[in-house]
Design a protein around this motif. Structure first.
Motif, PDB file in Angstrom:
ATOM      1  N   ILE A 167     -58.972 -52.555   6.534  1.00 23.23           N
ATOM      2  CA  ILE A 167     -59.748 -52.046   5.402  1.00 23.23           C
ATOM      3  C   ILE A 167     -60.211 -53.153   4.467  1.00 23.23           C
ATOM      4  O   ILE A 167     -61.101 -52.929   3.640  1.00 23.23           O
ATOM      5  CB  ILE A 167     -58.960 -50.979   4.618  1.00 23.23           C
ATOM      6  CG1 ILE A 167     -57.665 -51.549   4.051  1.00 23.23           C
ATOM      7  CG2 ILE A 167     -58.688 -49.756   5.496  1.00 23.23           C
ATOM      8  CD1 ILE A 167     -56.939 -50.599   3.122  1.00 23.23           C
ATOM      9  N   THR A 168     -59.651 -54.362   4.581  1.00 29.15           N
ATOM     10  CA  THR A 168     -60.140 -55.469   3.753  1.00 29.15           C
ATOM     11  C   THR A 168     -61.544 -55.886   4.176  1.00 29.15           C
ATOM     12  O   THR A 168     -62.228 -56.606   3.443  1.00 29.15           O
ATOM     13  CB  THR A 168     -59.200 -56.677   3.822  1.00 29.15           C
ATOM     14  OG1 THR A 168     -59.216 -57.218   5.149  1.00 29.15           O
ATOM     15  CG2 THR A 168     -57.781 -56.291   3.446  1.00 29.15           C
ATOM     16  N   LYS A 169     -61.977 -55.423   5.354  1.00 25.10           N
ATOM     17  CA  LYS A 169     -63.300 -55.763   5.865  1.00 25.10           C
ATOM     18  C   LYS A 169     -64.299 -54.622   5.678  1.00 25.10           C
ATOM     19  O   LYS A 169     -65.418 -54.679   6.196  1.00 25.10           O
ATOM     20  CB  LYS A 169     -63.210 -56.138   7.338  1.00 25.10           C
ATOM     21  CG  LYS A 169     -62.347 -57.368   7.605  1.00 25.10           C
ATOM     22  CD  LYS A 169     -62.286 -57.700   9.087  1.00 25.10           C
ATOM     23  CE  LYS A 169     -61.419 -58.928   9.350  1.00 25.10           C
ATOM     24  NZ  LYS A 169     -61.322 -59.232  10.806  1.00 25.10           N
ATOM     25  N   VAL A 170     -63.902 -53.579   4.937  1.00 21.30           N
ATOM     26  CA  VAL A 170     -64.786 -52.444   4.676  1.00 21.30           C
ATOM     27  C   VAL A 170     -65.238 -52.492   3.216  1.00 21.30           C
ATOM     28  O   VAL A 170     -64.438 -52.735   2.322  1.00 21.30           O
ATOM     29  CB  VAL A 170     -64.067 -51.108   4.959  1.00 21.30           C
ATOM     30  CG1 VAL A 170     -64.966 -49.926   4.601  1.00 21.30           C
ATOM     31  CG2 VAL A 170     -63.646 -51.021   6.425  1.00 21.30           C
ATOM     32  N   LYS A 171     -66.510 -52.258   3.002  1.00 25.35           N
ATOM     33  CA  LYS A 171     -67.054 -52.204   1.643  1.00 25.35           C
ATOM     34  C   LYS A 171     -67.377 -50.758   1.281  1.00 25.35           C
ATOM     35  O   LYS A 171     -67.678 -49.939   2.153  1.00 25.35           O
ATOM     36  CB  LYS A 171     -68.318 -53.068   1.538  1.00 25.35           C
ATOM     37  CG  LYS A 171     -68.089 -54.552   1.794  1.00 25.35           C
ATOM     38  CD  LYS A 171     -69.395 -55.311   1.711  1.00 25.35           C
ATOM     39  CE  LYS A 171     -69.184 -56.794   2.001  1.00 25.35           C
ATOM     40  NZ  LYS A 171     -70.470 -57.553   1.965  1.00 25.35           N
TER      41      LYS A 171
END
Length: 376
Positions: A167-171
């Motif tokens: 989720i750190t790669k989802v905006k």
């Protein structure tokens, strides 16, 4: 993205920590006047009550299933976390938050407990423009998800994390209520958070998307009814809440027995909805919701409102893993099935007789529920 607000991950807790003032909630949040002893005020998480989602309430109201209890169903501010804040601030008695919003309230120290789990299946979905649905949810890494409120990130993050997404790669982008679906259709963002019932409504409005359905990949819980712990601990209020929740359970049973009747009741309550959905679309929306409300019912002991402890524990564990849930609270202290048996203590045969005897209009009598069931 013009007119939209990009949401930072740390900003989420800041956004949701702000209080909801009495003025923001209008008349309901004003000075509480002396009221009858048996009044239960329910507040929506959506900013509106002119939706099919609450059909069990309108059925119960129409059929007299609440008995002598005075009830209200109020729209809260569009802030996603308002539903728990207003309960905590004694401006409402029952809120209907997602597990994510409930957990944010707990993380902020709100003394609230969940007492009735509306949906055993996960009601939330991810929508994609036609032909752009990815083969895997992991393909959302590096993409942007459109929300109708910043607080909805607390819904999407645990779902994606539990599905193996980094989720750190989802905006996320807050495109605002009620226009976030239109924002996705116009090319803003790669996906949008949605839910059952809304799928049919969007399609009826020309917003035809492909979906990853939460019920197909998620074992997390959906929205539940939350009350103040002080009320839960008050023996004098136990009977009131049991009878109130029985009304909702009877409305759920009625809606399963006769989807067309439950839908017609809502449409007669809110005639403006008829201009947004044909009877066929409206019944499909209700049936999508009914599917979720009856989700995993065998595991839930065939009891409306029953919380599956393992599902809720999975949510809390996932929330703690991603840093969304803080505070040392235990599942058994905040998720309660104490009212469920009493809520389900009603005459199902009578409810079915009520549902079967309901006089359908010609338009709703013409709806083919068997064909709709094939599309669900």
């Amino acid at each position: 993205m013009s007119g939209q607000m990009m949401i930072g991950r740390r900003q989420l807790l800041t956004l949701t920590a702000a209080g909801v003032t009495a003025a923001a909630f209008g008349g309901l949040a004003g000075s509480r006047q002396a009221m009858a002893a048996e009044v239960v005020r329910w507040v929506s998480p959506r900013g509106t009550v002119e939706v099919l989602d609450d059909y069990p309430y309108w059925v119960a109201k129409r059929m007299g299933y609440f008995g002598d209890i005075e009830t209200t169903l109020e729209p809260g501010p569009s802030d996603a976390t308002a539903t728990v804040k207003l309960v905590d601030q004694n401006q409402a008695d029952v809120g209907y938050p997602s597990p994510g919003v409930f957990s944010l309230g707990l993380a902020q120290g709100m003394p609230i407990v969940s007492v009735f789990h509306m949906g055993g299946g996960d009601v939330f979905d991810f929508a994609f423009r036609k032909g752009e649905k990815p083969a895997s949810l992991k393909d959302l890494e590096g993409k942007t998800i459109v929300l109708g409120s910043a607080g909805w990130q607390s819904i999407a993050d645990p779902m994606l994390k539990a599905a193996g997404v980094d989720i750190t790669k989802v905006k996320y982008v807050d495109a605002g209520w009620p226009t976030w679906g239109t924002a996705l259709m116009s090319g803003q963002g790669d996906a949008a958070l949605a839910w059952e019932g809304l799928r049919a409504q969007w399609k009826g409005q020309g917003l035809d998307f492909d979906y990853w359905l939460g019920r197909d990949f998620s074992k997390l819980p959906a929205n539940s009814f939350v009350i103040r712990k002080a009320d839960f601990d008050d023996p004098a209020k136990k009977d009131l809440y049991e009878r109130y929740l029985r009304g909702w359970a009877m409305g759920l049973e009625f809606g399963r027995d006769n989807p067309r009747a439950a839908t017609q009741i809502v449409m007669e309550q809110f005639p403006a909805l008829s201009s947004q959905m044909t009877p066929d679309v409206a019944v499909e929306s209700q049936m999508q919701l009914a599917n979720v409300f009856a989700g995993r019912l065998d595991e839930r002991q065939q009891k409306w409102g029953y919380h599956l402890p393992e599902s809720w524990q999975l949510f809390f564990d996932t929330g703690r893993e991603i840093g969304q849930i803080q505070g040392d609270f235990k599942l058994e202290d905040v998720v309660k099935n104490d009212y469920v048996d009493a809520a389900n203590n009603f005459d199902k045969a009578k409810v079915k007789a009520d549902a079967d005897a309901f006089k359908l209009s010609d338009a709703y009598a013409a709806v083919n529920v068997d064909e709709i069931a094939k599309r669900l």
